[in-house]
Design a protein around this motif. Structure first.
Motif, PDB file in Angstrom:
ATOM      1  N   TYR A 152     -10.190  46.813 -27.325  1.00  0.00           N
ATOM      2  CA  TYR A 152     -10.689  47.985 -28.039  1.00  0.00           C
ATOM      3  C   TYR A 152      -9.541  48.930 -28.393  1.00  0.00           C
ATOM      4  O   TYR A 152      -9.662  49.748 -29.298  1.00  0.00           O
ATOM      5  N   LEU A 153      -8.425  48.820 -27.682  1.00  0.00           N
ATOM      6  CA  LEU A 153      -7.258  49.644 -27.973  1.00  0.00           C
ATOM      7  C   LEU A 153      -6.558  49.140 -29.233  1.00  0.00           C
ATOM      8  O   LEU A 153      -6.468  47.935 -29.469  1.00  0.00           O
ATOM      9  N   GLU A 154      -6.058  50.054 -30.008  1.00  0.00           N
ATOM     10  CA  GLU A 154      -5.245  49.697 -31.174  1.00  0.00           C
ATOM     11  C   GLU A 154      -4.073  48.818 -30.715  1.00  0.00           C
ATOM     12  O   GLU A 154      -3.343  49.175 -29.793  1.00  0.00           O
ATOM     13  N   GLY A 155      -3.933  47.658 -31.325  1.00  0.00           N
ATOM     14  CA  GLY A 155      -2.823  46.762 -30.986  1.00  0.00           C
ATOM     15  C   GLY A 155      -3.016  45.954 -29.721  1.00  0.00           C
ATOM     16  O   GLY A 155      -2.154  45.136 -29.368  1.00  0.00           O
ATOM     17  N   GLY A 156      -4.133  46.142 -29.016  1.00  0.00           N
ATOM     18  CA  GLY A 156      -4.345  45.449 -27.753  1.00  0.00           C
ATOM     19  C   GLY A 156      -4.457  43.948 -27.901  1.00  0.00           C
ATOM     20  O   GLY A 156      -3.809  43.180 -27.176  1.00  0.00           O
ATOM     21  N   GLU A 157      -5.250  43.506 -28.862  1.00  0.00           N
ATOM     22  CA  GLU A 157      -5.447  42.078 -29.050  1.00  0.00           C
ATOM     23  C   GLU A 157      -4.176  41.399 -29.553  1.00  0.00           C
ATOM     24  O   GLU A 157      -3.830  40.294 -29.106  1.00  0.00           O
ATOM     25  N   ALA A 158      -3.470  42.054 -30.451  1.00  0.00           N
ATOM     26  CA  ALA A 158      -2.237  41.464 -30.994  1.00  0.00           C
ATOM     27  C   ALA A 158      -1.212  41.227 -29.890  1.00  0.00           C
ATOM     28  O   ALA A 158      -0.551  40.176 -29.843  1.00  0.00           O
ATOM     29  N   TYR A 159      -1.094  42.193 -28.969  1.00  0.00           N
ATOM     30  CA  TYR A 159      -0.132  42.062 -27.871  1.00  0.00           C
ATOM     31  C   TYR A 159      -0.555  40.942 -26.931  1.00  0.00           C
ATOM     32  O   TYR A 159       0.232  40.040 -26.604  1.00  0.00           O
ATOM     33  N   ASN A 160      -1.801  40.948 -26.511  1.00  0.00           N
ATOM     34  CA  ASN A 160      -2.258  39.979 -25.531  1.00  0.00           C
ATOM     35  C   ASN A 160      -2.288  38.556 -26.083  1.00  0.00           C
ATOM     36  O   ASN A 160      -2.120  37.586 -25.342  1.00  0.00           O
ATOM     37  N   SER A 161      -2.484  38.427 -27.396  1.00  0.00           N
ATOM     38  CA  SER A 161      -2.599  37.104 -28.008  1.00  0.00           C
ATOM     39  C   SER A 161      -1.258  36.500 -28.394  1.00  0.00           C
ATOM     40  O   SER A 161      -1.175  35.317 -28.747  1.00  0.00           O
ATOM     41  N   SER A 162      -0.215  37.283 -28.335  1.00  0.00           N
ATOM     42  CA  SER A 162       1.090  36.789 -28.771  1.00  0.00           C
ATOM     43  C   SER A 162       1.611  35.687 -27.847  1.00  0.00           C
ATOM     44  O   SER A 162       1.434  35.742 -26.634  1.00  0.00           O
ATOM     45  N   GLN A 163       2.251  34.704 -28.443  1.00  0.00           N
ATOM     46  CA  GLN A 163       2.885  33.638 -27.679  1.00  0.00           C
ATOM     47  C   GLN A 163       4.400  33.642 -27.860  1.00  0.00           C
ATOM     48  O   GLN A 163       5.085  32.707 -27.467  1.00  0.00           O
ATOM     49  N   ASN A 164       4.888  34.716 -28.451  1.00  0.00           N
ATOM     50  CA  ASN A 164       6.323  34.848 -28.707  1.00  0.00           C
ATOM     51  C   ASN A 164       6.897  35.944 -27.803  1.00  0.00           C
ATOM     52  O   ASN A 164       6.704  37.136 -28.049  1.00  0.00           O
ATOM     53  N   LYS A 165       7.590  35.554 -26.758  1.00  0.00           N
ATOM     54  CA  LYS A 165       8.125  36.529 -25.797  1.00  0.00           C
ATOM     55  C   LYS A 165       9.086  37.518 -26.454  1.00  0.00           C
ATOM     56  O   LYS A 165       9.209  38.657 -26.001  1.00  0.00           O
ATOM     57  N   ASP A 166       9.741  37.087 -27.506  1.00  0.00           N
ATOM     58  CA  ASP A 166      10.720  37.960 -28.164  1.00  0.00           C
ATOM     59  C   ASP A 166      10.053  39.187 -28.800  1.00  0.00           C
ATOM     60  O   ASP A 166      10.723  40.197 -29.041  1.00  0.00           O
ATOM     61  N   GLU A 167       8.749  39.094 -29.086  1.00  0.00           N
ATOM     62  CA  GLU A 167       8.078  40.224 -29.727  1.00  0.00           C
ATOM     63  C   GLU A 167       7.213  41.041 -28.772  1.00  0.00           C
ATOM     64  O   GLU A 167       6.566  42.000 -29.176  1.00  0.00           O
ATOM     65  N   TYR A 168       7.208  40.672 -27.483  1.00  0.00           N
ATOM     66  CA  TYR A 168       6.359  41.377 -26.518  1.00  0.00           C
ATOM     67  C   TYR A 168       6.652  42.881 -26.485  1.00  0.00           C
ATOM     68  O   TYR A 168       5.739  43.712 -26.513  1.00  0.00           O
ATOM     69  N   ALA A 169       7.932  43.244 -26.396  1.00  0.00           N
ATOM     70  CA  ALA A 169       8.302  44.659 -26.260  1.00  0.00           C
ATOM     71  C   ALA A 169       7.826  45.483 -27.454  1.00  0.00           C
ATOM     72  O   ALA A 169       7.272  46.587 -27.289  1.00  0.00           O
TER      73      ALA A 169
END
Length: 557
Positions: A152-169
């Motif tokens: 429900y948080l802005e950007g929450g799903e995009a962060y949690n769904s990422s499989q690229n460690k380089d973009e986590y931060a």
């Protein structure tokens, strides 16, 4: 044989302890140190108020970010506190947040934290702890099953769904939660969420002490390193045996907390827990053995209570395993079960047969959602036989292969499984093997898809149909049936994002109808909460979607 004086004294003392009911759960004398005298020179003793309970499973995780079961949440709900909390009447009130405001578009929430909230180790609870905790749960490396509640948080799903460690931060920085200062938390939502305030009382939204987590990532694994911010603190954890909570003297509202200790024994056998209750070794027992519930239901025993529950008992069908991939086979298995007989003769706790997935107790635009849904399917043994044969033929199978029904160890689950095993044998002439495993083992195997049919249960996280319908969205964290339907997903999306209550309720009714039409799971009944509690225990309350709560309980002689 003569007894030595010292042995005799030990014997006498042991008898006195038994006779005094030291395990009755009422009070325990705690002598003060000999060098601490009261005024007047008389040494006195204080009485500890101790509540004794059973937890029917070893907690899988006591970290708010990774916990996922009721065997975890019963502890967490008393050891932690979120931005909000619920009263005995079910009202959402201020918790660590003393107040809040929301923007006109419903997207930005600003929470102002109280300045007297402390962790059990004395650290102040800050907005940074909330920001840290929510982002920790969303971090893909945390592997949180409940991370989706933070989508429900802005950007929450995009962060949690990422499989690229380089973009986590970079993705973490975009998540819509930010500590503006120590006592101000800003939350930005992706879409307006009508039930967001209710969510802030749920354990995935609890804070985590940032300093403690960074210094020791394993702090939640043992009592010695455990740090929480609620009314109680964890002081002892003998794994798979017992746990002890003690009153948290750093809790801002400690004057309202009457209990000194809460002692849990970890018992997966309801009959054993009931025997301990009868012998005054436990003060409250939940769940009860079904036969005990049946016996007590016909009495006016003041120690027995059946509280409402926002929960469903169901069976998962692994939709990726033949022949459970076939909708006709799934429907046949569901239609061959006599739910009325199941609740009247097996569970015996006032449960209601489930012909849908939304339990009673959730408001619709008008009336009750479940009552408005009505029965979405009917039981019919003859039709079930026909559907089973058609489904098997479609899968090029002559007969139903023997399969396994897995349930977590519990006498109640065993009796339900045995009853359904016999119904399937009688009505469909199929053979099923029953398998019981520890709860955490069952959860792990479901996540891995290593099962055919498994026992499932869900307690609503908040009072809205969405807490049930979003379980079975495509690739959902708790979609253990491995089922997918685009139209279902579409309606769930509308239910999550629309601010028009009529539109979102209609969408969730439609989603429920689609699910039942395809029957990826078998709904069995809607839970109740039958439990027993000793007369000297006062102040237990039972929110519709929580285990019995003891935060304000008291022990009276």
């Amino acid at each position: 044989m003569k007894m030595s004086r010292s042995a005799f004294m030990v014997f006498v003392l042991s008898i006195l302890l038994v006779l005094s009911g030291c395990f009755s759960g009422q009070t325990e004398t705690s002598p003060e140190p000999a060098d601490e005298k009261k005024s007047g020179g008389e040494q006195k003793s204080g009485e500890k108020k101790i509540l004794r309970l059973n937890n029917n499973e070893e907690p899988g995780s006591l970290h708010p970010g990774t916990a996922q079961g009721t065997h975890d949440s019963w502890i967490l709900e008393h050891a932690f506190e979120g931005l909000t909390k619920k009263t005995p009447e079910g009202e959402i009130v201020e918790g660590i947040a003393k107040d809040w405001n929301v923007s006109d578009d419903g997207l930005t929430w600003t929470f102002n934290l109280r300045d007297d909230a402390k962790w059990s180790n004395g650290d102040p609870v800050t907005a940074h702890d909330f920001e840290f905790a929510w982002k920790y749960a969303l971090n893909p490396e945390s592997a949180s099953e409940y991370a989706y509640q933070l989508y429900y948080l802005e950007g929450g799903e995009a962060y949690n769904s990422s499989q690229n460690k380089d973009e986590y931060a970079a993705l973490e920085e975009k998540v819509g939660v930010k500590a503006l200062d120590d006592l101000t938390l800003e939350v930005k939502l992706a879409e307006p969420t009508p039930y967001f305030l209710d969510l802030t009382s749920f354990y995935t939204f609890y804070p985590v002490n940032k300093k403690v987590q960074e210094a020791n990532p394993d702090w939640a694994l043992e009592a010695e390193t455990y740090v929480s911010n609620g009314a109680f603190k964890l002081t002892e954890w003998k794994h798979k045996e017992s746990m002890k909570l003690e009153k948290n003297e750093n809790y801002y509202d400690k004057d309202k907390i009457k209990l000194d200790e809460v002692q849990f024994v970890i018992i997966d056998n309801a009959d054993t827990a009931w025997q301990m209750y009868q012998s005054n070794e436990l003060d409250l027992v939940y769940p009860l053995p079904p036969d005990v519930t049946g016996e007590l239901s016909g009495t006016d025993d003041p120690e027995f209570e059946i509280a409402p529950d926002l929960a469903i008992y169901y069976y998962n069908l692994n939709n990726e395993v033949k022949p459970f991939n076939n909708v006709k086979v799934r429907k046949a298995l569901s239609m061959a079960i006599d739910r009325k007989s199941l609740v009247e003769h097996v569970t015996q706790g006032g449960q209601q047969p489930a012909y849908g997935i939304i339990p009673p107790g959730i408001p619709d635009v008008e009336g009750d959602f479940q009552e408005n849904s009505g029965d979405l399917f009917k039981e019919d043994a003859e039709e079930a036989k026909k559907l089973l044969q058609e489904g098997l033929a479609e899968e090029d199978m002559d007969q139903m292969p023997e399969f396994t029904l897995t349930y977590n160890t519990d006498e109640g689950h065993k009796k339900v499984a045995e009853a359904i095993q016999e119904m399937w044998r009688k009505n469909l002439d199929v053979n099923v093997t029953l398998e019981n495993v520890e709860f955490q083992v069952k959860l792990d195997r479901e996540k891995a898809g290593d099962y055919q049919i498994s026992r499932g249960g869900w307690v609503g996280d908040y009072v809205d149909p969405m807490t049930f319908v979003d379980l079975w969205v495509t690739d959902g964290s708790f979609n253990d049936a491995n089922w997918s339907n685009p139209e279902y997903d579409k309606n769930v999306k509308i239910g999550k994002t629309s601010m028009d209550q009529k539109e979102r309720m209609e969408a969730m009714h439609k989603a429920e109808e689609i699910l039942i039409e395809e029957m990826p799971i078998i709904p069995l009944y809607f839970y109740t909460k039958p439990f027993t509690v000793k007369p000297h225990v006062k102040g237990i309350f039972t929110p519709i979607n929580r285990y019995p709560q003891f935060i304000y309980a008291d022990i009276e002689k």
